[in-house]
Design an enzyme around this catalytic site. Sequence first.
Site, PDB file in Angstrom:
ATOM      1  CG  ASP A  79      -2.266   0.709   0.920  1.00 41.68           C
ATOM      2  OD1 ASP A  79      -2.298   1.916   1.247  1.00 41.68           O
ATOM      3  OD2 ASP A  79      -3.230   0.135   0.377  1.00 41.68           O
ATOM      4  CG  ASP A  80       0.588   6.008   1.033  1.00 39.93           C
ATOM      5  OD1 ASP A  80       1.608   6.267   0.395  1.00 39.93           O
ATOM      6  OD2 ASP A  80      -0.251   6.863   1.354  1.00 39.93           O
ATOM      7  CE  LYS A 155      -5.929   1.364  -1.409  1.00 33.50           C
ATOM      8  NZ  LYS A 155      -5.883   0.803  -0.024  1.00 33.50           N
ATOM      9  CG  ASP A 157      -5.891   6.214  -1.816  1.00 36.86           C
ATOM     10  OD1 ASP A 157      -6.989   6.772  -1.862  1.00 36.86           O
ATOM     11  OD2 ASP A 157      -5.402   5.740  -0.771  1.00 36.86           O
ATOM     12  CB  SER A 190      -9.698   5.117  -4.023  1.00 33.64           C
ATOM     13  OG  SER A 190      -8.784   4.094  -3.705  1.00 33.64           O
ATOM     14  NE  ARG A 215     -12.209   1.272   0.504  1.00 29.31           N
ATOM     15  CZ  ARG A 215     -11.348   2.019   1.211  1.00 29.31           C
ATOM     16  NH1 ARG A 215     -10.048   1.906   0.992  1.00 29.31           N
ATOM     17  NH2 ARG A 215     -11.778   2.855   2.143  1.00 29.31           N
ATOM     18  CG  ASP A 219      -9.500   4.393   4.698  1.00 32.87           C
ATOM     19  OD1 ASP A 219     -10.020   4.412   3.564  1.00 32.87           O
ATOM     20  OD2 ASP A 219      -8.392   4.900   4.952  1.00 32.87           O
TER      21      ASP A 219
HETATM   22  C1  GLA Z   1      -6.480   6.013   2.030  1.00 28.89           C
HETATM   23  C2  GLA Z   1      -7.033   4.666   1.579  1.00 28.89           C
HETATM   24  C3  GLA Z   1      -6.489   3.566   2.466  1.00 28.89           C
HETATM   25  C4  GLA Z   1      -4.979   3.558   2.409  1.00 28.89           C
HETATM   26  C5  GLA Z   1      -4.440   4.932   2.806  1.00 28.89           C
HETATM   27  C6  GLA Z   1      -2.948   5.027   2.585  1.00 28.89           C
HETATM   28  O1  GLA Z   1      -6.957   6.379   3.289  1.00 28.89           O
HETATM   29  O2  GLA Z   1      -8.427   4.661   1.583  1.00 28.89           O
HETATM   30  O3  GLA Z   1      -6.992   2.311   2.046  1.00 28.89           O
HETATM   31  O4  GLA Z   1      -4.541   3.207   1.130  1.00 28.89           O
HETATM   32  O5  GLA Z   1      -5.058   5.975   2.066  1.00 28.89           O
HETATM   33  O6  GLA Z   1      -2.452   6.276   2.888  1.00 28.89           O
END
Ligand code: GLA
Length: 419
Positions: A79-80, A155, A157, A190, A215, A219
């Site tokens: 992820d991030d 993914k 975002d 997202s 999404r 979250d």
């Molecule tokens: C958003 C996304 C999360 C995650 C964070 C990472 O909040 O919705 O799922 O990826 O960013 O910073």
Amino acid sequence: MWASAVLLVLLGSFGANALDNGLARTPPMGWLAWERFRCNVNCTADPKNCVSEKLFMEMADRLVEDGYKDAGYEYVNIDDCWMAKQRDANNKLYADPERFPSGIKGLADYIHSKGLKLGIYTAYGNFTCQGYPASGMHLELDAQTFAEWGVDMLKMDGCKQMDRHTMKKGYPQMTKYLNATGRPILFSCSWPDYERGAGIPINYTLVAENCNIWRNYVDIQDSWQSVLSIIDYYAKEQDTLVPVAGPGNFNDPDMLIIGDFSLSVEQAKAQMAMWAILAAPLLMSNDLRTITPEYRDILLNKDVIAISQDNAGIMGKRVLQNDTIEVWTKQLDISTSFGDYASVILNRGVSGMPSNVSIVVREFGVHDLMGFWDIYDVFQDKMHYYVNVDDFYSVMVNPSGVAVLRFYPTRLQFAKTEP
Ligand code: GLA
């Protein structure tokens, strides 16, 4: 003649722009770092849990050695916070060299050598949600880079893209660039969640043309309350969300938090069952190195996974709600099984005692001409044969827990035993 020529032209242009990777025929399954490991980049202080290639390699090992891969979990998703703080001299993204010494290509090779797939994260806009460089001005270059590295899922975002109105253009551009790489990369968007948050009407037809999963809502956090609030959102929006789900396209209520700090065993069963009924991606965000067997067993439950992975890809709906009891039902593939269904009875009560739930069978929303069902209680591992559609079916359901039922038309059982 003219009409068909026009139709062909229209189809042609649709085909060129729409996502055409053939992926996610059933809801994708795997592991995703975010909910459990967040943006922990301090490998000096916390080498075991920081966002580093070691973490993803260790999760890949666990997926293979502890039975998850065999059960269908195949994606290992970053992820991030994986990137270096700047792009390189050619404007390319690259991974933080200290935390990812093999680079993403090296990590992808490792993941692939285990028979698994690698997912990565970026954002629409100039920065990721945690302030790392994102794809805003470099969509095409980044799509190419991810493909070169051997990435299998992306993914994208978008929380730092302040003008949410631009997303309906920007995400489809990325779709086009992903298609152009020629590598099948599952695309997780997202975008609808950000449009929802900004009060912009969501065009789900466009979303489904461009994304494999998306999404819809906020979250997930490590709490039962969070799980329930997500379930409530999907109930409220079900008439909009059910029609857009199907092979290749799934609504994403966010990660499974089973085996983390907050959910009891009953609540973990409930999340697993509800995500299966919703035809949701099953992306665990937990520590597979330390998870206890009772939670692992829930994640590996074959009957629940079969409901999730049913090849019709139908998203279930809430069909009954009475005080603290909800019933959710999903139709399973009619072409192979002649009318199976799965239902979850969710008990949101907190009274401390299991509830005796009695429901007339037809109220589960099951339709069958013959009117008799063999009902399998998945967690109890019990079959109840030949139940009339007008009879009551009774079952004890634990507080903040579920009963998971699978309905087989009785005639099929007889047919199977005929010579
Ligand atoms: C958003 C996304 C999360 C995650 C964070 C990472 O909040 O919705 O799922 O990826 O960013 O910073």
